[in-house]
Design an enzyme around this catalytic site. Structure first.
Site, short mmCIF file in Angstrom:
data_model
loop_
_atom_site.label_atom_id
_atom_site.label_comp_id
_atom_site.label_asym_id
_atom_site.label_seq_id
_atom_site.Cartn_x
_atom_site.Cartn_y
_atom_site.Cartn_z
N ASP A 1 0.84 -1.20 0.00
CA ASP A 1 0.00 0.00 0.00
C ASP A 1 0.88 1.25 0.00
O ASP A 1 2.02 1.23 0.47
CB ASP A 1 -0.90 0.03 1.24
CG ASP A 1 -1.95 -1.07 1.24
OD1 ASP A 1 -2.23 -1.61 0.16
OD2 ASP A 1 -2.48 -1.38 2.33
N ARG A 2 0.30 2.34 -0.47
CA ARG A 2 1.03 3.61 -0.59
C ARG A 2 1.75 4.00 0.71
O ARG A 2 2.90 4.44 0.69
CB ARG A 2 0.05 4.72 -0.99
CG ARG A 2 0.69 6.11 -1.07
CD ARG A 2 -0.32 7.18 -1.45
NE ARG A 2 0.29 8.50 -1.40
CZ ARG A 2 1.02 9.03 -2.36
NH1 ARG A 2 1.24 8.36 -3.48
NH2 ARG A 2 1.55 10.23 -2.24
#
Length: 304
Positions: free
Chosen positions: A139-140
């Protein structure tokens, strides 16, 4: 023994390949996709003892097999400069320590400031004019070890061992509250949340999702727990959803009920292990923490 010779990768045929054909190596040993195998065959990208290979002749241990793996390609991934920490690199594989607040890969054609683009810059800066290939994602706002492939055959083999759950990824999470069980398994299917564009949730109609965990340390003052996690599946937001479902959302994970006492969800891919697709060696990468201020306090990365 293996080594690179210009654009070719050279290997002494190992004992376990004795009597097998090149066709069998691609199909059974590497389980390479049919289309990629066809390309190697039609474009004469395999040599045996220095001459064009016959794909149906049994190999002899110790003889020289060569594959054209490193020729230049048309670059399809725009390079983006960013200082990145390399955890492991050879001619085939690149493992990086992902920083927070950067996408693993582009989500649209204008999104070029991603880790994939930074990996592409790194390759080109080292004279490797080939497209880097993403194997998995984080995830970012999640940090830690992430693996990329440096050519098509490495990418295909790594994709396959990821699907077979032979790339082991260990995470550390900081969650709210004190867990009743010090170790356990969360087996709850995960699906989309119809009421939110990016959030997922535990759903009976979702995909199978299995998270194993073990408590590492409890902070009674802050009422938080450091937890080691490892996955049998790799669903989007899996660890975040599972601990939120238990009533212990990740610190900083406001999307799933965490309090914003950290500037991101407190999740880090601390260790990555796999068998090298070509050398057969065990590769183990530890990813140091990079957060300022520190999120994971007094945790020894190398003891996980």
């Amino acid at each position: 023994m293996t080594e690179r010779k210009g654009d070719w990768w050279q290997i002494a045929v190992p004992e376990k390949w004795e009597g097998k054909t090149i066709e069998e190596i691609f199909r059974s040993e590497w389980e390479a996709p049919k289309k990629l195998t066809h390309t190697f065959r039609m474009e004469k990208k395999v040599r045996y003892e220095g001459t064009e290979a016959n794909w149906n002749v049994p190999l002899t241990a110790g003889k020289r097999l060569e594959l054209l793996l490193f020729q230049e390609e048309e670059i399809l991934v725009p390079p983006y400069y960013r200082d990145i920490e390399i955890l492991y690199e050879d001619d085939h594989v690149l493992v990086m320590n992902k920083p927070p607040f950067i996408n693993t890969h582009p989500n649209d054609k204008d999104d070029v400031e991603t880790l994939l683009n930074a990996a592409q810059f790194h390759m080109q800066a080292n004279g490797e004019m080939r497209n880097v290939r993403q194997v998995h994602r984080l995830d970012r706002d999640t940090t830690g070890a992430i693996v990329f492939a440096k050519h098509a055959l490495a990418g295909a083999i790594l994709d396959r061992i990821l699907v077979k759950r032979e790339i082991k990824r260990t995470y550390i999470a900081l969650v709210h509250g004190l867990l009743k069980q010090k170790k356990g398994t969360i087996n709850k299917p995960v699906g989309r949340d119809r009421h939110h564009p990016t959030r997922r949730r535990v759903s009976p109609s979702g995909q199978e999702a299995i998270t194993h965990y073990q408590v590492l340390k409890e902070d009674y003052t802050q009422h938080v727990t450091y937890v080691k996690c490892w996955l049998d599946t790799g669903r989007t937001h899996q660890i975040r959803i599972h601990f939120s479902h238990l009533g212990h959302p990740l610190v900083g994970d406001v999307l799933y009920g965490g309090k914003p006492i950290a500037d991101r969800q407190a999740l880090h891919a601390i260790k990555l292990e796999f068998t090298h697709p070509f050398t057969g060696e065990k590769v183990v990468c530890f990813a140091p923490f990079t957060d300022e201020p520190v999120i994971f306090k007094d945790i020894d990365v190398y003891q996980i």
